[in-house]
Design a protein around this motif. Structure first.
Motif, PDB file in Angstrom:
ATOM      1  N   LEU A  80       0.830  -1.199   0.000  1.00 31.83           N
ATOM      2  CA  LEU A  80       0.000   0.000   0.000  1.00 31.83           C
ATOM      3  C   LEU A  80       0.865   1.250   0.000  1.00 31.83           C
ATOM      4  N   GLY A  81       0.404   2.256  -0.718  1.00 35.75           N
ATOM      5  CA  GLY A  81       1.069   3.543  -0.689  1.00 35.75           C
ATOM      6  C   GLY A  81       0.705   4.326   0.562  1.00 35.75           C
ATOM      7  N   GLU A  82       1.042   5.600   0.563  1.00 34.75           N
ATOM      8  CA  GLU A  82       0.730   6.458   1.702  1.00 34.75           C
ATOM      9  C   GLU A  82      -0.766   6.774   1.732  1.00 34.75           C
ATOM     10  N   PRO A  83      -1.331   6.932   2.935  1.00 38.57           N
ATOM     11  CA  PRO A  83      -2.772   7.193   3.020  1.00 38.57           C
ATOM     12  C   PRO A  83      -3.136   8.616   2.606  1.00 38.57           C
ATOM     13  N   THR A  84      -4.278   8.725   1.955  1.00 41.54           N
ATOM     14  CA  THR A  84      -4.876  10.017   1.646  1.00 41.54           C
ATOM     15  C   THR A  84      -6.206  10.105   2.384  1.00 41.54           C
ATOM     16  N   PRO A  85      -6.396  11.109   3.241  1.00 40.15           N
ATOM     17  CA  PRO A  85      -7.680  11.217   3.953  1.00 40.15           C
ATOM     18  C   PRO A  85      -8.840  11.425   2.985  1.00 40.15           C
ATOM     19  N   VAL A  86      -9.927  10.714   3.227  1.00 43.05           N
ATOM     20  CA  VAL A  86     -11.151  10.869   2.446  1.00 43.05           C
ATOM     21  C   VAL A  86     -12.215  11.563   3.290  1.00 43.05           C
ATOM     22  N   ILE A  87     -12.415  11.094   4.513  1.00 43.65           N
ATOM     23  CA  ILE A  87     -13.280  11.752   5.486  1.00 43.65           C
ATOM     24  C   ILE A  87     -12.739  11.389   6.860  1.00 43.65           C
ATOM     25  N   ASP A  88     -12.693  12.347   7.763  1.00 44.76           N
ATOM     26  CA  ASP A  88     -12.200  12.061   9.111  1.00 44.76           C
ATOM     27  C   ASP A  88     -12.989  12.849  10.134  1.00 44.76           C
ATOM     28  N   GLY A  89     -12.673  12.615  11.395  1.00 44.45           N
ATOM     29  CA  GLY A  89     -13.362  13.328  12.466  1.00 44.45           C
ATOM     30  C   GLY A  89     -14.792  12.898  12.680  1.00 44.45           C
ATOM     31  N   MET A  90     -15.183  11.730  12.122  1.00 40.63           N
ATOM     32  CA  MET A  90     -16.536  11.234  12.399  1.00 40.63           C
ATOM     33  C   MET A  90     -16.618  10.812  13.865  1.00 40.63           C
ATOM     34  N   PRO A  91     -17.780  10.961  14.510  1.00 38.74           N
ATOM     35  CA  PRO A  91     -17.886  10.531  15.905  1.00 38.74           C
ATOM     36  C   PRO A  91     -17.471   9.066  16.066  1.00 38.74           C
ATOM     37  N   ALA A  92     -16.810   8.776  17.160  1.00 31.68           N
ATOM     38  CA  ALA A  92     -16.366   7.425  17.480  1.00 31.68           C
ATOM     39  C   ALA A  92     -16.693   7.138  18.929  1.00 31.68           C
ATOM     40  N   GLY A  93     -16.762   5.871  19.275  1.00 28.66           N
ATOM     41  CA  GLY A  93     -17.060   5.486  20.649  1.00 28.66           C
ATOM     42  C   GLY A  93     -16.490   4.117  20.944  1.00 28.66           C
ATOM     43  N   THR A  94     -16.634   3.703  22.184  1.00 31.38           N
ATOM     44  CA  THR A  94     -16.198   2.359  22.563  1.00 31.38           C
ATOM     45  C   THR A  94     -17.037   1.308  21.859  1.00 31.38           C
ATOM     46  N   HIS A  95     -18.314   1.608  21.637  1.00 30.93           N
ATOM     47  CA  HIS A  95     -19.238   0.694  20.975  1.00 30.93           C
ATOM     48  C   HIS A  95     -19.943   1.408  19.819  1.00 30.93           C
ATOM     49  N   HIS A  96     -20.497   0.609  18.911  1.00 28.02           N
ATOM     50  CA  HIS A  96     -21.386   1.068  17.838  1.00 28.02           C
ATOM     51  C   HIS A  96     -20.684   2.046  16.892  1.00 28.02           C
ATOM     52  N   ASN A  97     -19.576   1.588  16.312  1.00 29.47           N
ATOM     53  CA  ASN A  97     -18.864   2.404  15.331  1.00 29.47           C
ATOM     54  C   ASN A  97     -19.230   2.073  13.890  1.00 29.47           C
ATOM     55  N   GLY A  98     -20.218   1.202  13.693  1.00 25.77           N
ATOM     56  CA  GLY A  98     -20.561   0.837  12.320  1.00 25.77           C
ATOM     57  C   GLY A  98     -19.349   0.206  11.647  1.00 25.77           C
ATOM     58  N   GLY A  99     -18.770   0.916  10.692  1.00 24.12           N
ATOM     59  CA  GLY A  99     -17.501   0.489  10.119  1.00 24.12           C
ATOM     60  C   GLY A  99     -17.577  -0.093   8.726  1.00 24.12           C
TER      61      GLY A  99
END
Length: 303
Positions: A80-99
């Motif tokens: 894999l090459g270097e990462p390019t951000p597509v979307i970030d800063g979405m809410p996250a939690g210990t549970h229920h992160n979808g993914g």
């Protein structure tokens, strides 16, 4: 789990490793995603391929994010090459992160972010928690989104675990309930699916969209889904089955391979129609067997 040609890519939530699985079953580490924070249900989660790029959903300290990696090399030696951000800063939690992430037939990227245990956020159109998001591959917001200023495609979700599209473009999504009913939904642009006010059916009078099928939470936990020959295949965790749901009658279903492989996390389809199922018995909630966890290629009976 995502497929490129005859190669299956698999994400490991806790280790943040991306694995390459060759047709002969040999496995190698392609890369380890940096800055992934594992906390119970957070970590390295969904994968989706698009041409020569791998899109990766993971939990970072700044929240859930999707990054794009160019895939280089050949089968057996991908890198894999270097990462390019597509979307970030979405809410996250210990549970229920979808993914779950997947490209739709419109070539847009769909992203499931759970309610992150902040239930009211699912009904807040300004929050990205408890939503299905739709963005262009470069991260921009499509002008034909329900709100052209927002990536939100649908709301009122608890914890979406998989999407798939029928030949006519109908979008189906599987979703974990809390302690009553798990759901299979048909996703409509701008649709509100009722969480946390409704779990299962019964929300139509309040303007919510009812699921097309529900199951008791102790018999299902519907996770990844795929569509093969007009049949929706749903990997079930607690139910320990691969469910087959006819696209033409999504209110009915048939159980396949009940208990044979234990908990099933994901299902995907190779370019030749091979159905791959990923087991999930080593996460502390299952009963590991020799060789777990594994990818199994299965034959799906035709209706």
């Amino acid at each position: 789990m995502s497929v490129l040609g005859e190669t299956v890519f698999v994400s490991e939530r806790d280790s943040a490793r991306i694995l390459e699985v060759a047709p002969d079953g040999e496995t190698r580490v392609v890369d380890t995603v940096d800055d992934v924070v594992h906390s119970d249900e957070g970590g390295l989660l969904g994968l989706a391929t698009d041409g020569d790029a791998l899109y990766v959903y993971s939990t970072a300290r700044s929240g859930n994010r999707v990054e794009r990696y160019v895939i280089a090399g050949e089968p057996g030696s991908y890198r894999l090459g270097e990462p390019t951000p597509v979307i970030d800063g979405m809410p996250a939690g210990t549970h229920h992160n979808g993914g779950r992430i997947a490209f739709g037939p419109d070539r847009m990227l769909y992203i499931a972010n759970g309610d992150t245990s902040d239930e009211p956020a699912s009904q807040n159109p300004r929050s990205l928690a408890g939503k299905i998001l739709r963005i262009a591959p470069d991260g921009s917001i499509p002008t034909d989104n329900p709100d052209p200023q927002s990536p939100v495609y649908s709301l009122g979700h608890r914890n979406v675990q998989g999407f798939a599209w029928a030949e006519d473009g109908t979008m189906f999504a599987s979703e974990f309930g809390r302690n009553y009913r798990d759901e299979l939904n048909v996703i409509e642009p701008g649709g509100n699916y009722g969480w946390p006010y409704v779990e299962g059916t019964g929300g139509e009078d309040d303007g919510f969209i009812d699921p097309v099928q529900t199951w008791s939470t102790d018999a299902a936990s519907p996770s990844g889904i795929a569509i093969v020959d007009d049949t929706i295949l749903i990997a079930n965790l607690r139910g320990r089955v691969l469910r087959a749901v006819p696209v033409a009658d999504p209110s009915s279903s048939t159980e396949l391979y009940a208990g044979e492989y234990g908990r099933l996390r994901d299902v995907t389809v190779g370019p030749d129609g091979t159905v791959f199922v990923l087991t999930n018995n080593t996460d502390g909630r299952g009963s590991p067997r020799t060789g777990d966890d594994r990818i199994v290629s299965l034959v799906v009976p035709q209706p």
